[in-house]
Write a protein that holds these residues in place. Structure first.
Motif, PDB file in Angstrom:
ATOM      1  N   SER A  41       0.818  -1.176   0.117  1.00  0.00           N
ATOM      2  CA  SER A  41       0.227  -0.111   0.018  1.00  0.00           C
ATOM      3  C   SER A  41       0.797   1.349   0.002  1.00  0.00           C
ATOM      4  CB  SER A  41      -0.994  -0.090   1.241  1.00  0.00           C
ATOM      5  OG  SER A  41      -0.216   0.149   2.608  1.00  0.00           O
ATOM      6  N   GLY A  42       2.214   1.015   0.107  1.00  0.00           N
ATOM      7  CA  GLY A  42       3.003   2.072   0.089  1.00  0.00           C
ATOM      8  C   GLY A  42       3.232   2.925   1.537  1.00  0.00           C
ATOM      9  N   THR A  43       2.927   2.091   2.530  1.00  0.00           N
ATOM     10  CA  THR A  43       3.191   2.411   4.060  1.00  0.00           C
ATOM     11  C   THR A  43       4.541   1.936   4.251  1.00  0.00           C
ATOM     12  OG1 THR A  43       0.926   2.195   4.570  1.00  0.00           O
ATOM     13  CG2 THR A  43       2.707   2.453   6.316  1.00  0.00           C
ATOM     14  N   PRO A  44       5.591   2.979   4.915  1.00  0.00           N
ATOM     15  CA  PRO A  44       6.974   2.257   5.127  1.00  0.00           C
ATOM     16  C   PRO A  44       6.796   1.384   6.387  1.00  0.00           C
ATOM     17  CG  PRO A  44       6.463   4.807   5.565  1.00  0.00           C
ATOM     18  CD  PRO A  44       5.337   4.235   4.969  1.00  0.00           C
ATOM     19  N   ASP A  45       7.641   0.388   6.097  1.00  0.00           N
ATOM     20  CA  ASP A  45       7.594  -1.078   7.217  1.00  0.00           C
ATOM     21  C   ASP A  45       8.941  -1.106   7.622  1.00  0.00           C
ATOM     22  OD1 ASP A  45       8.161  -2.277   5.306  1.00  0.00           O
ATOM     23  OD2 ASP A  45       6.537  -3.568   5.202  1.00  0.00           O
ATOM     24  N   ASN A  46       9.926  -0.237   7.300  1.00  0.00           N
ATOM     25  CA  ASN A  46      11.193  -0.540   7.910  1.00  0.00           C
ATOM     26  C   ASN A  46      11.896   0.628   7.720  1.00  0.00           C
ATOM     27  OD1 ASN A  46      13.408  -1.812   8.817  1.00  0.00           O
ATOM     28  ND2 ASN A  46      13.813  -3.161   7.098  1.00  0.00           N
ATOM     29  N   TYR A  47      12.576   1.025   8.594  1.00  0.00           N
ATOM     30  CA  TYR A  47      13.388   2.350   8.718  1.00  0.00           C
ATOM     31  C   TYR A  47      14.942   2.212   9.221  1.00  0.00           C
ATOM     32  CZ  TYR A  47       9.096   5.049   8.787  1.00  0.00           C
ATOM     33  OH  TYR A  47       8.242   5.536   8.224  1.00  0.00           O
ATOM     34  N   VAL A  48      15.810   2.685   8.791  1.00  0.00           N
ATOM     35  CA  VAL A  48      17.241   2.658   9.110  1.00  0.00           C
ATOM     36  C   VAL A  48      17.801   4.131   9.416  1.00  0.00           C
ATOM     37  CG1 VAL A  48      17.696   0.571   8.005  1.00  0.00           C
ATOM     38  CG2 VAL A  48      18.265   2.888   6.785  1.00  0.00           C
ATOM     39  N   SER A  49      18.920   4.349   9.962  1.00  0.00           N
ATOM     40  CA  SER A  49      19.805   5.466  10.271  1.00  0.00           C
ATOM     41  C   SER A  49      19.961   6.085   8.782  1.00  0.00           C
ATOM     42  CB  SER A  49      20.733   5.108  11.088  1.00  0.00           C
ATOM     43  OG  SER A  49      21.761   4.523  10.384  1.00  0.00           O
ATOM     44  N   LYS A  50      20.214   7.476   8.686  1.00  0.00           N
ATOM     45  CA  LYS A  50      20.342   7.988   7.310  1.00  0.00           C
ATOM     46  C   LYS A  50      21.564   7.357   6.783  1.00  0.00           C
ATOM     47  CE  LYS A  50      20.770  12.301   7.556  1.00  0.00           C
ATOM     48  NZ  LYS A  50      20.954  14.012   7.472  1.00  0.00           N
ATOM     49  N   PRO A  51      22.646   7.163   7.662  1.00  0.00           N
ATOM     50  CA  PRO A  51      24.003   6.881   6.909  1.00  0.00           C
ATOM     51  C   PRO A  51      23.720   5.300   6.109  1.00  0.00           C
ATOM     52  CG  PRO A  51      24.482   7.693   8.844  1.00  0.00           C
ATOM     53  CD  PRO A  51      23.038   7.513   8.963  1.00  0.00           C
ATOM     54  N   VAL A  52      23.089   4.571   6.854  1.00  0.00           N
ATOM     55  CA  VAL A  52      22.727   3.051   6.446  1.00  0.00           C
ATOM     56  C   VAL A  52      21.735   3.340   5.259  1.00  0.00           C
ATOM     57  CG1 VAL A  52      21.400   0.938   6.844  1.00  0.00           C
ATOM     58  CG2 VAL A  52      23.162   1.963   8.792  1.00  0.00           C
ATOM     59  N   GLY A  53      20.746   4.141   5.116  1.00  0.00           N
ATOM     60  CA  GLY A  53      19.757   4.304   4.125  1.00  0.00           C
ATOM     61  C   GLY A  53      20.456   4.982   2.687  1.00  0.00           C
ATOM     62  N   VAL A  54      21.577   5.883   3.010  1.00  0.00           N
ATOM     63  CA  VAL A  54      22.159   6.137   1.950  1.00  0.00           C
ATOM     64  C   VAL A  54      23.484   5.197   1.317  1.00  0.00           C
ATOM     65  CG1 VAL A  54      23.888   7.994   1.243  1.00  0.00           C
ATOM     66  CG2 VAL A  54      22.003   8.541   2.485  1.00  0.00           C
TER      67      VAL A  54
END
Length: 137
Positions: A41-54
Motif C-alpha cells: 500500500s506504500g506504507t513504510p514498514d522498515n526504517y534505518v539510520s540516514k547513513p545506512v539508508g544512503v
C-alpha cells in the motif's frame, strides 16, 4: 598484468557511483531515520539510520554485481551480450529503486502500485530477453 575493465564493468561501476552520489547529494535534506521498505500500500514498514539508508543500496548493488560476475563466469550464456545486458539492466533497476526511496524520503509522492507493476514488467522483460537471445536468435 592488470586486467582491462570491460564496458559492462565500467557502466555498472558508473551506475553504482552515481547511485551513491545521489544519496550524498540529498544527504542534508533526508530525515534522520530513512524508510527503506514499504508495504504494497506504500506504507513504510522498515526504517534505518540516514547513513545506512544512503549506503545500503550502493553496497547491495556492488554485492549483486560481484555475484552476477561470478555466476556468468561459472556458467556463461551462449550469447555474451546477455550477461552484459542483464548486469547493466540490474544495476540500473536497483539504482532506480534507490532513487524512488530517496524521493519518498524527501517528501515526493511515489506511486508504489506503479513501482510494483514496473518491477514485474522489468523482471518479465529480462527473462524474456534472455530466453529469446539464448534460444530463439
Amino acid at each position: 598484468m592488470a586486467r582491462r575493465q570491460s564496458r559492462t564493468d565500467i557502466a555498472s561501476g558508473a551506475i553504482i557511483a552515481l547511485t551513491a552520489l545521489a544519496g550524498v547529494a540529498v544527504w542534508s535534506r533526508l530525515p534522520a531515520e530513512v524508510a527503506i521498505h514499504f508495504s504494497a500500500s506504500g506504507t513504510p514498514d522498515n526504517y534505518v539510520s540516514k547513513p545506512v539508508g544512503v549506503v545500503l543500496m550502493p553496497a547491495l548493488m556492488l554485492g549483486t554485481l560481484i555475484v552476477l560476475k561470478g555466476a556468468f563466469r561459472y556458467d556463461p550464456p551462449d550469447v555474451p551480450r546477455v550477461a552484459a545486458t542483464i548486469t547493466v539492466a540490474t544495476m540500473a533497476f536497483m539504482s532506480g529503486i534507490h532513487g524512488l526511496v530517496l524521493a519518498w524520503n524527501l517528501g515526493y509522492p511515489v506511486p508504489f502500485d506503479l513501482v510494483l507493476v514496473g518491477s514485474l514488467v522489468w523482471a518479465v522483460g529480462m527473462v524474456a530477453y534472455a530466453l529469446k537471445a539464448e534460444y530463439v536468435d
